[in-house]
Design an enzyme around this catalytic site. Structure first.
Site, PDB file in Angstrom:
ATOM      1  N   GLU A 137     -13.578 155.748 -38.769  1.00 53.80           N
ATOM      2  CA  GLU A 137     -12.204 155.808 -39.284  1.00 53.80           C
ATOM      3  C   GLU A 137     -11.494 157.115 -38.965  1.00 53.80           C
ATOM      4  O   GLU A 137     -10.788 157.673 -39.804  1.00 53.80           O
ATOM      5  CB  GLU A 137     -12.208 155.614 -40.813  1.00 53.80           C
ATOM      6  CG  GLU A 137     -12.734 154.263 -41.229  1.00 53.80           C
ATOM      7  CD  GLU A 137     -12.876 154.102 -42.735  1.00 53.80           C
ATOM      8  OE1 GLU A 137     -12.627 152.995 -43.222  1.00 53.80           O
ATOM      9  OE2 GLU A 137     -13.257 155.065 -43.422  1.00 53.80           O
TER      10      GLU A 137
HETATM   11  C1  TNX Z   1     -15.297 152.073 -45.107  1.00 51.21           C
HETATM   12  S1  TNX Z   1     -17.911 152.201 -43.784  1.00 51.21           S
HETATM   13  C2  TNX Z   1     -15.716 153.378 -44.927  1.00 51.21           C
HETATM   14  C3  TNX Z   1     -15.827 154.271 -46.083  1.00 51.21           C
HETATM   15  C4  TNX Z   1     -15.360 153.627 -47.349  1.00 51.21           C
HETATM   16  C5  TNX Z   1     -15.825 152.198 -47.394  1.00 51.21           C
HETATM   17  C6  TNX Z   1     -15.476 151.502 -48.664  1.00 51.21           C
HETATM   18  C7  TNX Z   1     -17.323 153.393 -43.209  1.00 51.21           C
HETATM   19  C8  TNX Z   1     -18.068 153.890 -42.110  1.00 51.21           C
HETATM   20  N1  TNX Z   1     -16.198 153.868 -43.747  1.00 51.21           N
HETATM   21  O1  TNX Z   1     -15.119 155.462 -45.848  1.00 51.21           O
HETATM   22  O2  TNX Z   1     -15.866 154.343 -48.412  1.00 51.21           O
HETATM   23  O3  TNX Z   1     -15.276 151.486 -46.320  1.00 51.21           O
HETATM   24  O4  TNX Z   1     -16.042 150.237 -48.726  1.00 51.21           O
END
Ligand code: TNX
Length: 533
Positions: A340
């Site tokens: 992300e």
């Molecule tokens: C996605 S999974 C994210 C996290 C969040 C999560 C909540 C991932 C690699 N990144 O930053 O906490 O979703 O479900």
């Protein structure tokens, strides 16, 4: 491999008197006409994860006041420690003294024997053999880890409370996957070491062998770094919702790592970068491209922060941080996040990840990163952690498959299967639902080996499975346990047992764990489709 294991199971069955019981039950094999398999004593049928093969036979070994735990070979301190820990785990429920003695000689009627046999067959590096007969129980493995896992099986063969009898029989067991993990996010909400130890105890009990700790994120920096002290001191002082946060000292971290290691759980630390870094940016103005530190952050948005990719100081920072972390880490993996990074342009992301991966290599460790690294340039040997779901774009899956075919091992954490922060259903109070609801059955009822086969991922690329628990909405021990239990047991089963999923058999074995969870005062979700007692 799988076929081999099945064949091995079948051979064992054919070669032995009573026939393979729970392996057939666990695999959902239909007993053919004329099948003469005897009924397995209940404890063997209840084992979770189900062993690769089980034969129940004859009377068992009753534990009593005279029972001792013997370890060998003499002078092997690690085997001795495994014996001591098993004794400690059994003394509570059995109320017996269970002294630990070294040496396997003169062992008639001796109780519980733990022995290393480097040539033990069918057990691999982490598996074991367990034999129970009236004169005692013998646990055999090639490694102390195997003996530890054997001990956990032994615990499940005894009643949750009272001394009891280990039913007669024999188990030969080995895991399907080398990597069987759980992740805990202590960044969104801070959790103290003692609570994480409690989680480690439960993971180890079900043969989960890796704890991935998400140590840093926008909302908090949880591990002390000597060369950048404000990260923990200031950046640790916040969490989602405005609570006080907190951080672990290096000694606390070492203590947790040692505690986990004694239970054959490897700790994989994660420093998430180049995104998810607001706590670091808030702690040090010099890490920001404009030289200005933002406020600390206590909300739950993602994707808004980025390290300054063009600044030399950024690379001194990651070198210092990863160097100190590598020194705290006996295991081979360092996780560098990489998910992300919505505020980092793609070219910058790839350039940054090149350098971050090189730093991990420089400190002698192997990179683990979220699967977004597949779209950049994963370093040779880097492990990718897949967190997609049923609606993940084909192109994204194809990038992961290409990396897998190029030799990158995959850890599977499908968000709509293994994310322990997803709500069970609409009535679940804590949790999120962006990947959909994840009922207990859905978390268990899939096959990691073929899960991404449609996208071109070979089964041989799957290193294992991991269930992450993100804590944006989870701040207390009861909530944490309620989200993890019982889904984490499904992860344990998928990671260990090679059989295709069999919900009806599994849900019965899961239900049988209830008194054990109750005995530990674990808060768990009583899913309506599990036949709880
Ligand atoms: C996605 S999974 C994210 C996290 C969040 C999560 C909540 C991932 C690699 N990144 O930053 O906490 O979703 O479900």
């Amino acid at each position: 491999m799988r076929v081999l294991r099945r064949t091995l199971g079948t051979l064992l069955v054919l070669g032995l008197l009573g026939g393979c019981l729970s392996c057939a039950a666990a695999r959902g094999d239909d007993a053919g006409p004329g099948d003469r398999r005897a009924e397995a004593p209940a404890p063997y049928e209840q084992l979770l994860p189900a062993p690769a093969s089980v034969r129940a036979a004859g009377p068992g070994y009753p534990l009593g006041p005279g029972t001792v735990i013997r370890t060998g070979p003499v002078g092997d301190d690690e085997v001795r420690r495994v014996g001591e820990l098993l004794a400690e785990q059994l003394r509570g429920p059995t109320g017996l003294p269970l002294p630990v003695v070294e040496g396997l000689e003169g062992t008639a009627g001796a109780g519980i024997l733990l022995r290393i046999d480097a040539r033990a067959e069918g057990v691999g590096e982490e598996g074991y053999r367990l034999e129970s007969a009236p004169r005692g129980v013998t646990l055999t493995a090639r490694t102390p880890a195997g003996l530890f896992h054997a001990g956990q099986t032994l615990r499940q063969l005894l009643p949750p409370a009272g001394a009891g009898t280990v039913p007669g029989g024999q188990i030969t067991d080995a895991p399907r996957f080398a990597y069987r993990g759980a992740m805990l996010d202590i960044a969104r909400h801070f959790f103290p070491v003692e609570q994480v130890k409690r989680y480690v105890d439960q993971l180890a009990r079900y043969k989960v062998n890796t704890l991935h700790l998400h140590l840093t994120d926008d909302q908090g920096w949880r591990i002390a770094v000597d060369s950048w002290p404000r990260l923990a001191e200031y950046g640790g002082g916040s969490e989602v919702g405005g609570g006080p946060g907190g951080h672990w000292t290096k000694d606390q971290y070492r203590d947790l790592v040692a505690y986990a290691a004694a239970r054959y759980v490897d700790v994989v630390p994660e420093i998430d970068m180049p995104g998810h870094v607001n706590a670091a940016l808030a702690s040090y103005a010099e890490l920001n491209c404009d030289g200005k530190a933002p406020e600390r952050y206590t909300g739950i948005k993602v994707g808004f922060s980025s390290l300054c990719v063009g600044k030399d100081r950024t690379y001194e920072f990651i070198d210092d941080v990863l160097g100190e972390l590598a020194a705290l880490t006996p295991g081979r993996y360092l996780h560098i996040g990489g998910d992300e990074a919505h505020s980092t342009p793609a070219a910058d992301y790839a350039a940054f990840m090149d350098r971050a991966q090189a730093v991990v290599g420089k400190y002698g460790k192997t990179v683990v990163a979220w699967h977004q690294l597949a779209a950049a340039r994963p370093a040779p040997g880097a492990v990718l952690q897949y967190w997609g779901h049923d609606k993940t774009a084909a192109a994204e899956k194809a990038a992961v498959a290409a990396a897998a075919k190029a030799g990158h091992p995959l850890i599977l954490s499908p968000a709509d299967r293994l994310y322990l922060d997803m709500k069970y259903d609409a009535t679940t109070k804590p949790g999120l639902a962006w990947a959909g609801y994840v009922p207990v059955r859905r978390a268990y009822d899939w096959d990691p080996g073929t899960y991404l086969a449609g996208s071109g991922v070979p089964a041989s690329a799957v290193l294992g499975v991991e269930a992450p628990l993100w804590t944006e909405t989870i701040a207390t021990r009861p909530d944490l346990e309620f989200m993890a239990f019982p889904r984490i047991l499904g992860l344990a089963e998928l990671g260990w047992n090679p059989a295709p999923p069999d919900w009806s058999g599994y849900s019965r074995r899961l239900a049988a764990q209830a008194p054990r969870l109750d005995a530990e005062s674990i808060t768990y979700y009583r899913a309506p489709d599990v036949p709880w007692p």
